[in-house]
Design a protein around this motif. Structure first.
Motif, PDB file in Angstrom:
ATOM      1  N   ALA A   1      10.590   4.819  12.223  1.00 42.93           N
ATOM      2  CA  ALA A   1      10.994   3.453  11.882  1.00 42.93           C
ATOM      3  C   ALA A   1      10.963   3.245  10.369  1.00 42.93           C
ATOM      4  O   ALA A   1      11.875   2.652   9.789  1.00 42.93           O
ATOM      5  N   ILE A   2       9.913   3.740   9.721  1.00 38.91           N
ATOM      6  CA  ILE A   2       9.805   3.596   8.268  1.00 38.91           C
ATOM      7  C   ILE A   2      10.932   4.364   7.580  1.00 38.91           C
ATOM      8  O   ILE A   2      11.531   3.866   6.615  1.00 38.91           O
ATOM      9  N   ALA A   3      11.273   5.535   8.081  1.00 35.99           N
ATOM     10  CA  ALA A   3      12.370   6.311   7.493  1.00 35.99           C
ATOM     11  C   ALA A   3      13.700   5.574   7.617  1.00 35.99           C
ATOM     12  O   ALA A   3      14.478   5.512   6.657  1.00 35.99           O
ATOM     13  N   VAL A   4      13.964   4.986   8.781  1.00 32.11           N
ATOM     14  CA  VAL A   4      15.211   4.234   8.972  1.00 32.11           C
ATOM     15  C   VAL A   4      15.251   3.026   8.036  1.00 32.11           C
ATOM     16  O   VAL A   4      16.280   2.732   7.423  1.00 32.11           O
ATOM     17  N   ILE A   5      14.132   2.332   7.916  1.00 32.50           N
ATOM     18  CA  ILE A   5      14.065   1.173   7.020  1.00 32.50           C
ATOM     19  C   ILE A   5      14.363   1.598   5.587  1.00 32.50           C
ATOM     20  O   ILE A   5      15.177   0.978   4.885  1.00 32.50           O
ATOM     21  N   VAL A   6      13.726   2.658   5.128  1.00 31.69           N
ATOM     22  CA  VAL A   6      13.911   3.109   3.742  1.00 31.69           C
ATOM     23  C   VAL A   6      15.348   3.562   3.499  1.00 31.69           C
ATOM     24  O   VAL A   6      15.963   3.212   2.484  1.00 31.69           O
ATOM     25  N   VAL A   7      15.919   4.298   4.439  1.00 30.05           N
ATOM     26  CA  VAL A   7      17.298   4.786   4.265  1.00 30.05           C
ATOM     27  C   VAL A   7      18.293   3.623   4.235  1.00 30.05           C
ATOM     28  O   VAL A   7      19.170   3.569   3.367  1.00 30.05           O
ATOM     29  N   THR A   8      18.151   2.672   5.162  1.00 27.74           N
ATOM     30  CA  THR A   8      19.117   1.563   5.179  1.00 27.74           C
ATOM     31  C   THR A   8      18.981   0.690   3.936  1.00 27.74           C
ATOM     32  O   THR A   8      19.986   0.233   3.387  1.00 27.74           O
ATOM     33  N   PHE A   9      17.768   0.484   3.479  1.00 25.94           N
ATOM     34  CA  PHE A   9      17.603  -0.294   2.251  1.00 25.94           C
ATOM     35  C   PHE A   9      18.095   0.484   1.039  1.00 25.94           C
ATOM     36  O   PHE A   9      18.647  -0.100   0.105  1.00 25.94           O
ATOM     37  N   ALA A  10      17.911   1.800   1.023  1.00 25.38           N
ATOM     38  CA  ALA A  10      18.411   2.611  -0.093  1.00 25.38           C
ATOM     39  C   ALA A  10      19.929   2.514  -0.184  1.00 25.38           C
ATOM     40  O   ALA A  10      20.490   2.376  -1.282  1.00 25.38           O
ATOM     41  N   VAL A  11      20.593   2.567   0.952  1.00 22.72           N
ATOM     42  CA  VAL A  11      22.059   2.424   0.964  1.00 22.72           C
ATOM     43  C   VAL A  11      22.447   1.039   0.450  1.00 22.72           C
ATOM     44  O   VAL A  11      23.362   0.900  -0.371  1.00 22.72           O
ATOM     45  N   SER A  12      21.748   0.018   0.913  1.00 20.13           N
ATOM     46  CA  SER A  12      22.045  -1.346   0.460  1.00 20.13           C
ATOM     47  C   SER A  12      21.822  -1.485  -1.041  1.00 20.13           C
ATOM     48  O   SER A  12      22.632  -2.091  -1.746  1.00 20.13           O
ATOM     49  N   LEU A  13      20.719  -0.945  -1.521  1.00 25.11           N
ATOM     50  CA  LEU A  13      20.439  -1.027  -2.961  1.00 25.11           C
ATOM     51  C   LEU A  13      21.482  -0.273  -3.776  1.00 25.11           C
ATOM     52  O   LEU A  13      21.837  -0.688  -4.880  1.00 25.11           O
ATOM     53  N   TYR A  14      21.982   0.823  -3.255  1.00 17.05           N
ATOM     54  CA  TYR A  14      23.011   1.597  -3.935  1.00 17.05           C
ATOM     55  C   TYR A  14      24.338   0.826  -4.003  1.00 17.05           C
ATOM     56  O   TYR A  14      25.039   0.873  -5.007  1.00 17.05           O
ATOM     57  N   LEU A  15      24.646   0.101  -2.936  1.00 18.91           N
ATOM     58  CA  LEU A  15      25.935  -0.595  -2.859  1.00 18.91           C
ATOM     59  C   LEU A  15      25.970  -1.932  -3.593  1.00 18.91           C
ATOM     60  O   LEU A  15      27.038  -2.431  -3.907  1.00 18.91           O
ATOM     61  N   VAL A  16      24.805  -2.506  -3.864  1.00 18.09           N
ATOM     62  CA  VAL A  16      24.742  -3.838  -4.477  1.00 18.09           C
ATOM     63  C   VAL A  16      24.626  -3.706  -5.987  1.00 18.09           C
ATOM     64  O   VAL A  16      23.828  -2.915  -6.496  1.00 18.09           O
ATOM     65  N   ASP A  17      25.421  -4.512  -6.697  1.00 19.91           N
ATOM     66  CA  ASP A  17      25.395  -4.477  -8.154  1.00 19.91           C
ATOM     67  C   ASP A  17      24.615  -5.627  -8.776  1.00 19.91           C
ATOM     68  O   ASP A  17      24.211  -5.548  -9.930  1.00 19.91           O
ATOM     69  N   LEU A  18      24.405  -6.695  -8.033  1.00 19.08           N
ATOM     70  CA  LEU A  18      23.728  -7.865  -8.584  1.00 19.08           C
ATOM     71  C   LEU A  18      22.222  -7.643  -8.644  1.00 19.08           C
ATOM     72  O   LEU A  18      21.588  -7.271  -7.658  1.00 19.08           O
ATOM     73  N   LEU A  19      21.649  -7.898  -9.815  1.00 18.47           N
ATOM     74  CA  LEU A  19      20.219  -7.660 -10.022  1.00 18.47           C
ATOM     75  C   LEU A  19      19.355  -8.513  -9.109  1.00 18.47           C
ATOM     76  O   LEU A  19      18.401  -8.021  -8.501  1.00 18.47           O
ATOM     77  N   TRP A  20      19.698  -9.796  -8.957  1.00 23.97           N
ATOM     78  CA  TRP A  20      18.854 -10.671  -8.138  1.00 23.97           C
ATOM     79  C   TRP A  20      18.878 -10.265  -6.663  1.00 23.97           C
ATOM     80  O   TRP A  20      17.881 -10.398  -5.955  1.00 23.97           O
ATOM     81  N   VAL A  21      20.004  -9.714  -6.199  1.00 23.35           N
ATOM     82  CA  VAL A  21      20.081  -9.245  -4.815  1.00 23.35           C
ATOM     83  C   VAL A  21      19.233  -7.977  -4.654  1.00 23.35           C
ATOM     84  O   VAL A  21      18.528  -7.814  -3.655  1.00 23.35           O
TER      85      VAL A  21
END
Length: 125
Positions: A77-97
């Motif tokens: 579960a922790i691995a899935v959480i980290v991977v999905t958030f890593a993808v989201s962080l990679y795709l988002v350009d806005l600092l506040w997001v």
């Protein structure tokens, strides 16, 4: 009428829980618990399906019996959480997001870390 409403809410919760597996901001567990609660009060057939036939069934049974996660589930579960958030962080350009995502990630990881895991001694009858 109440039975039908509970069944509809239960199936909506199952759908949202399924989406929550891959979407980082949508939690899975609360929706599964809501679905189990609704089905337990409205449809024994759907409740049985959720506990014994669905992909989430073993996790729900462990939670009902031990109030804990099965062995090996927490790291996955922790691995899935980290991977999905890593993808989201990679795709988002806005600092506040990104800051918001990192804050949510921190909260989720702390929450997951605190959930107990069933040990060998508990599982034996």
């Amino acid at each position: 009428m109440q039975r039908i409403i509970l069944i509809i809410i239960g199936w909506l919760a199952v759908a949202l829980a399924t989406l929550g597996v891959v979407l980082p901001l949508l939690p899975t567990t609360p929706f599964l618990l809501l679905a189990a609660w609704c089905f337990a009060r409205s449809s024994p057939r759907f409740h049985h399906w959720l506990l014994y036939r669905s992909w989430f069934g073993s996790y729900l049974r462990y939670w009902q019996k031990y109030r804990a996660m099965p062995p090996g589930a927490k790291p996955k579960a922790i691995a899935v959480i980290v991977v999905t958030f890593a993808v989201s962080l990679y795709l988002v350009d806005l600092l506040w997001v990104r800051v918001l995502l990192l804050t949510i990630l921190s909260g989720l990881l702390i929450f997951m870390w605190r959930i107990p895991v069933v040990d060998e001694k508990q599982q034996k009858p």
